[in-house]
Design an enzyme around this catalytic site. Structure first.
Site, PDB file in Angstrom:
ATOM      1  N   LYS A   1       0.745  -1.141   0.051  1.00  0.00           N
ATOM      2  CA  LYS A   1      -0.042   0.054  -0.018  1.00  0.00           C
ATOM      3  C   LYS A   1       0.831   1.237   0.007  1.00  0.00           C
ATOM      4  O   LYS A   1       0.581   2.333  -0.530  1.00  0.00           O
ATOM      5  CB  LYS A   1      -0.801   0.113   1.179  1.00  0.00           C
TER       6      LYS A   1
ATOM      7  N   LYS B   1      -5.723 -15.572 -12.403  1.00  0.00           N
ATOM      8  CA  LYS B   1      -7.014 -15.904 -11.866  1.00  0.00           C
ATOM      9  C   LYS B   1      -8.025 -14.844 -12.253  1.00  0.00           C
ATOM     10  O   LYS B   1      -7.872 -13.671 -12.436  1.00  0.00           O
ATOM     11  CB  LYS B   1      -6.758 -16.176 -10.293  1.00  0.00           C
TER      12      LYS B   1
ATOM     13  N   LYS C   1     -11.807  -9.170  -9.990  1.00  0.00           N
ATOM     14  CA  LYS C   1     -12.581  -7.934 -10.350  1.00  0.00           C
ATOM     15  C   LYS C   1     -11.838  -6.785 -10.846  1.00  0.00           C
ATOM     16  O   LYS C   1     -12.471  -5.856 -11.380  1.00  0.00           O
ATOM     17  CB  LYS C   1     -13.408  -7.617  -9.077  1.00  0.00           C
TER      18      LYS C   1
HETATM   19  P1  ADP Z   1     -10.475 -10.129  -6.031  1.00  0.00           P
HETATM   20  O1  ADP Z   1      -8.974 -10.963  -6.451  1.00  0.00           O
HETATM   21  O2  ADP Z   1     -11.422 -10.370  -7.028  1.00  0.00           O
HETATM   22  O3  ADP Z   1     -10.247  -8.980  -5.712  1.00  0.00           O
HETATM   23  P2  ADP Z   1     -10.706 -10.793  -3.213  1.00  0.00           P
HETATM   24  O4  ADP Z   1      -9.216 -10.820  -3.183  1.00  0.00           O
HETATM   25  O5  ADP Z   1     -11.819  -9.926  -2.563  1.00  0.00           O
HETATM   26  O6  ADP Z   1     -11.153 -11.099  -4.744  1.00  0.00           O
HETATM   27  O7  ADP Z   1     -10.983 -12.373  -2.544  1.00  0.00           O
HETATM   28  C1  ADP Z   1     -12.011 -12.569  -1.785  1.00  0.00           C
HETATM   29  C2  ADP Z   1     -12.140 -14.298  -1.762  1.00  0.00           C
HETATM   30  O8  ADP Z   1     -12.447 -14.877  -3.103  1.00  0.00           O
HETATM   31  C3  ADP Z   1     -10.986 -14.987  -1.340  1.00  0.00           C
HETATM   32  O9  ADP Z   1     -11.149 -15.794  -0.356  1.00  0.00           O
HETATM   33  C4  ADP Z   1     -10.162 -15.424  -2.495  1.00  0.00           C
HETATM   34  O10 ADP Z   1      -9.438 -16.338  -2.308  1.00  0.00           O
HETATM   35  C5  ADP Z   1     -11.385 -15.768  -3.378  1.00  0.00           C
HETATM   36  N1  ADP Z   1     -11.103 -15.627  -4.754  1.00  0.00           N
HETATM   37  C6  ADP Z   1     -10.928 -14.535  -5.540  1.00  0.00           C
HETATM   38  N2  ADP Z   1     -10.541 -14.743  -6.835  1.00  0.00           N
HETATM   39  C7  ADP Z   1     -10.550 -16.116  -6.801  1.00  0.00           C
HETATM   40  C8  ADP Z   1     -10.465 -17.012  -7.953  1.00  0.00           C
HETATM   41  N3  ADP Z   1     -10.192 -16.493  -9.304  1.00  0.00           N
HETATM   42  N4  ADP Z   1     -10.333 -18.401  -7.745  1.00  0.00           N
HETATM   43  C9  ADP Z   1     -10.795 -18.737  -6.574  1.00  0.00           C
HETATM   44  N5  ADP Z   1     -10.879 -18.075  -5.530  1.00  0.00           N
HETATM   45  C10 ADP Z   1     -10.820 -16.758  -5.424  1.00  0.00           C
END
Ligand code: ADP
Ligand code: TRP
Length: 331
Positions: free
Chosen positions: A113, A195, A198
């Site tokens: 950050k 992966k 969002k």
């Molecule tokens: P993002 O990567 O979209 O910002 P977050 O970091 O907020 O998502 O993740 C929220 C939850 O969703 C976590 O427990 C994370 O491990 C899971 N998660 C996010 N993206 C994936 C993915 N592509 N496959 C599996 N689990 C995921």
């Protein structure tokens, strides 16, 4: 036997996608049957990046609606907003006296950050792991379902618990990272790059809020190739990902048909994607509609938050009372 206590915080940034659903929410839904679960929207944590005050309510209500529409049951779990439980900031203050500047500065998420936003290195950001420890310790939880990126934070929560215990007497259990199964589901982006997320390529991410045609379009554009030329070839990861998704949303047996076609070198990815698109539409559609309906029903959402906060405060107030006593704050 008493059910074990589980706590997890849900960030209220962005719309939920299939990665969140299959990687996280699905586990919450399984856990609500077997554990005493406290799930909350980490709205105080989101203040570290100074969101527009007008955006807070929509994003909290949206994340609640999407989680409930996905199957999280506010009757079975305590579902609340962090800011509705004043015992959390009280414990946060207590734990801050046990957290050292040096260790907080070394946390990788803090360093990231600082690098990304050198103009906003506030104390809330530095003490983010202390607030997270308070979220967990306030219910004296033993299990915390979080992704890999949060493991360091959990280790700090254990350190603060230990320090409290050795200074004031054995009180907090040491919370452990919790995975429902050894097999962590990872949903890849439909363009085959990393992966599903969002913030990356949103055209290769399927959101629970996507309409039917958007879902169809995104799936039809998913990366494939001209198909295997040798029987029983190793599957490229982006093809494997389509199978993972199909396995999750299509009727039993359908995946097998396409898997045999793959192994026999006569798979038609166009057909497979058409099938997957229709099954995905049937899967996401009801969640999207339920979430949209709930989102409009602010009275119900407020009631859910109120009931959730009541459950959370019942457990939190006991912890604070005991912690104060142990610290000598009982005049
Ligand atoms: P993002 O990567 O979209 O910002 P977050 O970091 O907020 O998502 O993740 C929220 C939850 O969703 C976590 O427990 C994370 O491990 C899971 N998660 C996010 N993206 C994936 C993915 N592509 N496959 C599996 N689990 C995921
Ligand atoms: N820091 C977590 C994240 O970024 C969210 C969170 C806040 C949390 N408090 C928590 C997770 C307590 C588990 C337990 O995803």
């Amino acid at each position: 036997m008493e059910k074990q206590i589980v706590v997890s915080g849900i960030r209220s940034t962005g719309y939920l996608h299939l990665g969140n659903y299959f990687g996280a929410i699905q586990n919450y839904i399984k856990m609500q049957e077997e554990y005493n679960c406290y799930f909350f929207v980490a709205d105080y944590h989101s203040l570290t990046t100074h969101p527009d005050p007008k955006e807070l309510r929509p994003s909290v209500f949206r994340v609640l609606s999407e989680n409930i529409a996905s199957g999280l049951d506010p009757e079975k779990v305590a579902l609340y907003a962090q800011s509705d439980v004043p015992e959390i900031p009280e414990l946060y203050l207590m734990l801050n006296m046990l957290a050292y500047k040096g260790e907080l500065e070394k946390v990788p998420t803090f360093k990231d950050k600082v690098r990304q936003h050198p103009d906003n290195v506030n104390a809330g950001l530095l003490t983010y792991p202390v607030l997270m420890a308070a979220d967990i310790l306030i219910h004296r939880a033993v299990k915390v379902p979080v992704g890999k990126d949060q493991e360091q934070h959990l280790e700090m929560a254990r350190n603060f618990a230990q320090r409290f215990n050795s200074r004031y007497g054995e009180f907090f259990p040491e919370p452990q990272v919790f995975r429902f199964s050894d097999e962590t589901v990872k949903i890849m982006s439909l363009d085959g790059n990393g992966k599903m997320s969002k913030s990356e390529n949103i055209n290769a991410t399927i959101f629970l809020s996507d309409d039917d045609d958007t879902i169809r379009k995104k799936i039809m554009k998913a990366k494939t190739d001209s198909g295997p030329t040798e029987h029983n070839s190793v599957m490229p990861d982006y093809i494997q990902n389509l199978f993972v998704l199909m396995n999750a949303v299509s009727a039993p047996g359908i995946t097998d048909t396409y898997r045999s076609a793959f192994n026999g070198c006569n798979i038609r990815y166009g057909d497979m994607k058409k099938q997957l698109a229709e099954d995905m539409v049937a899967f996401v559609g009801p969640i999207r509609e339920k979430a949209a309906e709930l989102y409009k029903d602010e009275d119900t959402l407020r009631k859910i938050l109120k009931d959730g906060a009541e459950k959370a405060r019942a457990s939190s107030s006991v912890t604070i009372r005991e912690a104060r006593k142990l610290m000598g704050i009982n005049y």
